[in-house]
Enzyme design. Structure first.
Site, mmCIF file in Angstrom:
data_model
loop_
_atom_site.group_PDB
_atom_site.id
_atom_site.type_symbol
_atom_site.label_atom_id
_atom_site.label_comp_id
_atom_site.label_asym_id
_atom_site.label_seq_id
_atom_site.Cartn_x
_atom_site.Cartn_y
_atom_site.Cartn_z
ATOM 1 N N TRP A 170 0.830 -1.197 0.000
ATOM 2 C CA TRP A 170 0.000 0.000 0.000
ATOM 3 C C TRP A 170 0.873 1.258 0.000
ATOM 4 O O TRP A 170 0.513 2.266 -0.590
ATOM 5 C CB TRP A 170 -0.917 0.005 1.226
ATOM 6 N N HIS A 171 2.038 1.196 0.646
ATOM 7 C CA HIS A 171 2.907 2.359 0.739
ATOM 8 C C HIS A 171 3.630 2.673 -0.565
ATOM 9 O O HIS A 171 4.128 3.774 -0.740
ATOM 10 C CB HIS A 171 3.919 2.182 1.874
ATOM 11 N N GLY A 172 3.711 1.716 -1.470
ATOM 12 C CA GLY A 172 4.349 1.986 -2.748
ATOM 13 C C GLY A 172 4.775 0.721 -3.455
ATOM 14 O O GLY A 172 4.941 -0.329 -2.843
#
Length: 190
Positions: A39-41
């Site tokens: 989700w963060h990248g």
């Protein structure tokens, strides 16, 4: 709703949470943290960060639930628990902060080969407010839960003027700390 609550409600529980057996619980914990990393990248560094947090969560649950091995809840036990958690989480967050494994390797090489306690004194001298805030935050982990609950209740009963003055002090601290020449906030690019 916080991000962790979202992951719990919309990923961990629909996967089965802890209702479908022990191995499935471990898999669900690991998958949830892995997806949190994604989700963060779209970078392998975020995937590794999520995997490390998932692994740490599984190890903690295995020792505390299956083996029933816990560190005693004493001052020294709490300090040891905090230290183990802090070091592991800092290690995992180094993957989050680094752009690549090469950069991470360089960072750890600098820590091992170029570390000196002599760097501490100039940092404390140049950033006394940061140092006091950092030490204060770290020492709060040593406060027993019952004392922390008492402090919360005492804060609730404070007059509104005292709460407002504390708020002003916190805002001023944030302004002072924000003016320091430091690394940008880790989520600043998101």
């Amino acid at each position: 709703m916080s991000l962790s609550t979202w992951f719990r409600d919309y990923l961990y529980i629909p996967l089965g949470g802890n209702r479908k057996g022990t191995l499935r619980m471990y898999a669900n914990n690991f998958i949830t943290m892995l997806v949190a990393g994604l989700w963060h990248g779209a970078s392998w560094m975020f995937v590794i960060w999520g995997a490390l947090h998932g692994f740490g969560l599984c190890v903690h649950k295995f020792f505390s639930r299956q083996l029933r091995i816990t560190i005693p809840s004493t001052l020294w036990g709490n300090t040891l628990s905090w230290l183990i958690t802090y070091v592991y989480v800092c290690f995992a967050w180094s993957f989050f902060r680094s752009q690549s494994l090469t950069q991470l390797g360089t960072m750890y090489e600098k820590i091992v080969a170029d570390f000196s306690w002599a760097y501490l004194s100039p940092f404390v001298y140049a950033r006394p407010l940061w140092t006091v805030c950092l030490l204060g935050a770290m020492l709060t982990y040593l406060i027993p839960e019952r004392t922390y609950t008492r402090l919360q209740l005492r804060f609730i009963t404070l007059p509104w003027l005292a709460k407002f003055l504390l708020f002003i002090v916190c805002v001023q601290l944030a302004i002072e700390v924000a003016q320091e020449d430091v690394q940008p906030f880790i989520y600043g690019a998101f």
